[in-house]
Scaffold this motif. Structure first.
Motif, short mmCIF file in Angstrom:
data_model
loop_
_atom_site.label_atom_id
_atom_site.label_comp_id
_atom_site.label_asym_id
_atom_site.label_seq_id
_atom_site.Cartn_x
_atom_site.Cartn_y
_atom_site.Cartn_z
N UNK A 136 -0.78 -94.31 -18.10
CA UNK A 136 -1.27 -95.19 -17.05
C UNK A 136 -2.15 -94.51 -16.02
N UNK A 137 -2.39 -93.22 -16.15
CA UNK A 137 -3.21 -92.51 -15.16
C UNK A 137 -4.67 -92.91 -15.30
N UNK A 138 -5.28 -93.25 -14.18
CA UNK A 138 -6.71 -93.55 -14.13
C UNK A 138 -7.30 -92.81 -12.94
N UNK A 139 -8.58 -92.54 -13.00
CA UNK A 139 -9.26 -91.81 -11.94
C UNK A 139 -10.13 -92.75 -11.11
N UNK A 140 -10.34 -92.43 -9.84
CA UNK A 140 -11.12 -93.32 -8.97
C UNK A 140 -12.56 -93.47 -9.48
N UNK A 141 -13.07 -94.67 -9.32
CA UNK A 141 -14.46 -94.95 -9.69
C UNK A 141 -15.24 -95.28 -8.43
N UNK A 142 -16.51 -94.96 -8.39
CA UNK A 142 -17.32 -95.26 -7.21
C UNK A 142 -17.53 -96.76 -7.05
N UNK A 143 -17.84 -97.15 -5.84
CA UNK A 143 -18.09 -98.56 -5.55
C UNK A 143 -19.23 -99.09 -6.43
N UNK A 144 -19.00 -100.24 -6.99
CA UNK A 144 -20.01 -100.87 -7.82
C UNK A 144 -19.98 -100.47 -9.28
N UNK A 180 -18.62 -100.09 -13.18
CA UNK A 180 -17.99 -101.00 -14.13
C UNK A 180 -16.48 -100.87 -14.02
N UNK A 181 -15.78 -101.96 -14.25
CA UNK A 181 -14.32 -102.00 -14.07
C UNK A 181 -13.59 -100.98 -14.94
N UNK A 182 -14.20 -100.52 -16.02
CA UNK A 182 -13.54 -99.59 -16.93
C UNK A 182 -13.74 -98.12 -16.56
N UNK A 183 -14.69 -97.84 -15.67
CA UNK A 183 -14.97 -96.44 -15.33
C UNK A 183 -13.73 -95.79 -14.71
N UNK A 184 -13.37 -94.62 -15.23
CA UNK A 184 -12.20 -93.89 -14.75
C UNK A 184 -10.93 -94.18 -15.50
N UNK A 185 -10.94 -95.19 -16.37
CA UNK A 185 -9.72 -95.52 -17.12
C UNK A 185 -9.65 -94.73 -18.42
N UNK A 186 -8.45 -94.55 -18.91
CA UNK A 186 -8.22 -93.87 -20.18
C UNK A 186 -8.63 -94.77 -21.34
N UNK A 187 -9.25 -94.18 -22.34
CA UNK A 187 -9.61 -94.93 -23.54
C UNK A 187 -8.60 -94.58 -24.63
N UNK A 188 -7.91 -95.57 -25.20
CA UNK A 188 -6.98 -95.28 -26.30
C UNK A 188 -7.74 -94.86 -27.55
#
Length: 486
Positions: A384-392, A394-402
């Motif tokens: 469930x760990x995700x990293x912060x994404x900059x403002x604006x 895409x919603x997936x930026x910073x998330x883990x890809x299975x």
């Protein structure tokens, strides 16, 4: 010792974190030396016994997971305390379990990989001091023969544990406290085999944990609230048996102890993971209680995050600002692990009416509320760990890809090249270059993903390529500088 080239990195510490990092750097063409004060020997006295799903995914991205899985024992449920058990069987991962495996088996696999990649090892070499300037880091070291000398590198990473000489060398404090004192450890044989792969329980004034080595011996970890003695106090097998009986109801006929010791469990975290050209990872940066088995896993994921970034900087593909994203992403994770592991151990040791009531309420809440249970499982396993994404972004930026299916195979097989991986729709055309590999969705997905070497989304677009055209035209040229996140 000879002065190093400007591209050299020294990793201090040959535990799992240091070995994974050194192997990643060497695989990326960076000259690496691992400095270790111990002799050339992998100890079988390590404390870690659990690999979680996210760590197994990182090992899969290095071609190591299948071999390591073959040596361990899979467990799809993790008992934490009382009736609270974490079900792992529906994790959104190829690894829907945790793996029970002694740390030395992990170290052996990572050491073979590092050696094959060209990592140099300097054993029986102790760091005694550190200085740095704008261009390099100088380590003062003492060899096994007692000789004092220096080693130089462009960057140094301290992966040298809780008493890190590298952390002390840059003057970073290690604030925190001891949470549990006089914890006992023993490696023993058992006359009765435990019913479960992992056996763990707490009864308020006692805690015990049993895990198999696989060679006929078992690791026992125990704590008795009523026996708070100095770590120098004598320890015998009778005391180990007593605390085990208190917590588990029996001692399984333990005998033939080959090792016994006392230790204390701390919660500490360095305020920074980077000071100039010096970085910290693993236990040198953070230590936690053993609860939840997150310590070694967090360190290995530190290394996976840092390795590709440091390689990009050393190889001249990114500016030093990229290294700041390592601390920005991993320091909050270390802090969260301190909270979660500390919370688990405090609830496990609850012995007062209000703390017992709080534990019962939490257990009931997690049993009823699926989103809360999912978040807890994601924290423990790293999924469930995700990293912060900059403002604006895409919603997936910073998330883990299975480990998604591709026309060319699996994503985590593609990540074994150590580069970014661009996943595009099946009708898109892109040749890629030495910065990234191009792959195609096995299904009809239209979202394009640029996946970082550590398996997190760097850039994404929902737009379809015009005329089945080239996606890379939309990716900024500064792919390795990380400014594509903006």
């Amino acid at each position: 010792m000879n002065a190093t080239t400007p591209r050299t990195v020294i990793v201090v510490g040959s535990g799992p974190t240091g070995l994974l990092l050194a192997g990643d750097l060497a695989a990326a063409g960076v000259p690496v030396t691992v400095v270790e004060k111990r002799p050339h020997k992998i100890s079988n006295l390590s404390r870690a016994f659990v690999l979680h799903a996210r760590t197994l995914e990182q090992l899969d991205a290095r071609g190591l997971a299948d071999g390591i899985e073959a040596k361990g024992r899979a467990l799809d449920r993790l008992s934490l305390f009382g009736r609270l058990a974490v079900d792992l069987s529906d994790l959104p991962s190829r690894f829907q379990h945790l793996l029970v495996l002694p740390q030395y088996e992990v170290e052996a696999a990572l050491q073979r990989r590092a050696t094959d990649a060209g990592v140099k090892f300097s054993y029986e070499t102790e760091v005694t001091g550190l200085t740095q300037d704008a261009d390099e880091v100088t380590l003062q070291v003492r060899t096994g023969e007692g000789e004092s000398t220096t080693m130089r590198a462009a960057y140094v990473v301290g992966a040298d544990g809780m008493r890190s000489a590298v952390r002390e060398g840059v003057g970073l404090p290690f604030p925190g406290k001891s949470v549990i004192r006089s914890v006992v450890l023993a490696d023993v044989k058992l006359a009765e085999e435990p019913e479960n792969v992992l056996t763990v329980n707490a009864v308020g004034d006692a805690f015990a944990f049993i895990a198999p080595f696989g060679d006929g011996y078992y690791r026992i970890i125990g704590w008795n609230r009523a026996r708070n003695v100095p770590e120098s106090a004598p320890l015998d097998l009778d005391e180990i048996k007593e605390v085990t009986r208190r917590a588990l109801g029996r001692d399984y006929g333990m005998h033939e102890a080959r090792w016994m010791s006392r230790f204390h469990s701390d919660e500490r975290q360095a305020p920074a993971y980077r000071v100039g050209r010096v970085l910290l990872a693993g236990d040198a940066a953070h230590v936690h209680t053993p609860a939840g088995g997150q310590g070694m896993n967090t360190g290995l994921q530190d290394a996976a995050n840092l390795g590709w970034k440091l390689a990009a900087v050393v190889n001249g593909r990114a500016g030093e600002a990229l290294l700041d994203t390592y601390e920005a992403e991993r320091h909050p994770v270390g802090k969260a692990v301190l909270r979660s592991s500390g919370g688990i151990v405090r609830l496990a040791m609850a012995n007062r009416p209000w703390t017992l009531a709080a534990r019962a309420a939490l257990t009931a809440f997690l049993g009823r509320v699926r989103p809360a249970r999912t978040r807890m499982v994601g924290q423990l396993t790293g999924i469930g760990i995700a990293y912060p994404a900059p403002r604006g972004a895409h919603r997936l930026v910073g998330t883990r890809v299975p480990d998604v299916a591709l026309k060319e195979g699996r994503l985590y097989e593609a990540l074994r090249q150590g580069t970014f991986v661009l996943i595009v729709p099946g009708d898109a055309h892109d040749k890629g270059d030495d910065r990234y590999a191009v792959t195609h969705w096995a299904g009809d997905h239209r979202t394009s993903l640029l996946v970082r070497p550590d398996g997190y989304v760097a850039w994404a677009s929902d737009g379809e390529p015009a005329d089945g055209g080239v996606i890379s035209a939309r990716i900024p040229d500064s792919i390795d500088s990380y400014s594509f996140r903006a």
